[in-house]
Design an enzyme around this catalytic site. Structure first.
Site, PDB file in Angstrom:
ATOM      1  CD  GLU A 146       3.308   2.459   0.877  1.00 54.20           C
ATOM      2  OE1 GLU A 146       3.610   3.649   1.126  1.00 54.20           O
ATOM      3  OE2 GLU A 146       3.022   2.063  -0.263  1.00 54.20           O
ATOM      4  CB  CYS A 198       1.282   5.666   0.451  1.00 56.75           C
ATOM      5  SG  CYS A 198       2.610   6.914   0.362  1.00 56.75           S
ATOM      6  CE  LYS A 202       0.133   2.974  -2.624  1.00 57.38           C
ATOM      7  NZ  LYS A 202       1.578   3.258  -2.399  1.00 57.38           N
TER       8      LYS A 202
END
Lengths: 273, 273
Positions: free
Chosen positions: A41, A145, A112
């Site tokens: 990330e 994540c 995300k």
């Protein structure tokens, strides 16, 4: 089917140093061959960005940017797909995104969906479901994540046919790596979590210590490899995508056919319903 | 809030011996005090039932049956709630069910949504979502064994306010216990998996070896206790239900508020949507 080789690129980005980070990314890839190179990330910029104007200056635009151009070159050079986390500037907003680059093809992105902690100050949460793309006969989706906490994220991609869920991360907590075994098992997919190492600090806060431990899990719940917790490292893992396609746990149990959509709906209700 | 005590009753039922099993259940409970006693899946009858008429003869009816009466007496005697897996005969069908008995209250049931392997020959899959009930200030839901593979099951109960997911099981595979840590974390709930031990065999097949390892996991992903893999055992675990109510992973992350229902819908779309 022959194996598909995933290179786990566990790096230590330097906050705010785009050019340095891109060089390190190429240098680390140089000695390796794979079908897919995966970076963490926000691999191009580091994690603890706080200022919008500053972050925007280091962000990529969907149509290009120095990081994207670099990664596209890397993909051509290695004759491989490349996935890396990076800030994406689009429609006046910044997304914590990952880009998939493939030789001769336009980049595609995942934004995300679930932002962690102070990411909320800077980034806009993704506004569309994760998608599935193809490369060398393998279907892959991306999540980033903290998305691991939400089983819906991987579920959507698995039901869209993903064999592999690629998971760039900047993990600071300890539970994710074990939970990804569950994400693999419940969806019958491979996962590749690529975490960074090192420390960063938001002004006035305790340091964030990133925990490495990049790994690949299999549809049968095996952990094939686990990288060190505090060192830059590369590991190439070969998987057989066919293992993600049977979805049978027993002769009488098919992971997806046994799902009770009549009770709890489809993974993407608006599209499937 | 004072603690809520869960007694994990890891038994070894004898196939087809209802009276024997009920006696063993009471005997094992005798020396212990708790707010809730939990027994495994199909604890009253054993697991490898194959014949409908025979299974029906040992099944409970929603309005009663010798097993239910016995368990209700046990609940009154212990001044505690009792949860046990048992076959439930209802509307001409058999369900692989679990019953919740509480002193002075009518029994309530959960009917297993995801049937494993040869259970499909005998049982009808549950036809309604899992529900949440209250006992001594704690909210609990039930799921059974193989339901663990489907994150939707625990999700529904957590979003209905469950503090604790009670999970009677007859596990033969090895992944469930670790996966329940993920179920706890992703939903911010306690789970209590109560597995049996011993072996049974379907005619003409290899033996099923049940793997014990009953456990309680916490909303923070801790495993508080793990019982032996091959012995009858009882353990009383005290939990603080308040730990399941904050749902905050960080000062900026609330497990449920961060859920992207706008993308992937509600846990029970027909009711919530």
């Amino acid at each position: 089917m022959s194996g598909f080789r995933i290179a786990l690129m566990q790096t230590r980005p330097v906050l705010g140093e785009l050019e340095v980070n891109l060089s390190l990314m190429r240098e680390l890839a140089a000695p390796h061959a794979a079908d897919l190179f995966v970076y963490p990330e926000l691999a191009t910029t580091g994690y603890a960005l706080t200022d919008f104007a500053n972050a925007r200056a280091q962000a990529e635009e969907p149509a290009g940017g120095s990081g994207l151009e670099f990664l596209q070159e890397l993909a051509e050079e290695k004759s491989a797909a490349v996935i890396a986390g990076l800030p994406l500037h689009e429609r006046g907003a910044l997304f914590n995104a990952s880009a998939l680059l493939r030789p001769g093809m336009a980049p595609v992105f995942y934004r995300k969906l679930h932002l962690f902690y102070r990411e909320k100050d800077l980034f806009t949460p993704g506004d569309r479901p994760p998608e599935v793309w193809e490369w060398r006969g393998l279907k892959l989706g991306m999540m980033i994540c903290y998305d691991w906490v939400y089983p819906e994220t991987a579920r959507i991609m698995a039901h869209d046919g993903a064999d592999l869920i690629v998971h760039p991360a900047n993990l600071v907590l300890s539970h994710c790596q074990r939970a990804m075994v569950t994400r693999s098992l419940e969806n019958g997919v491979f996962t590749a979590t690529v975490n960074r190492i090192g420390e960063e600090r938001y002004p006035g806060e305790d340091p964030l210590v990133f925990t490495g431990g990049s790994q690949v899990t299999t549809p049968r719940g095996e952990l094939t490899v686990s990288l060190p917790v505090a060192e830059t490292a590369v590991r190439v893992v070969e998987i057989d995508p066919a293992q993600a396609r049977g979805k049978s746990l027993t002769t009488r149990n098919h992971l997806f056919a046994d799902r009770r959509a009549d009770i709890y709906g489809d993974p993407l209700p608006d599209r499937d319903g």
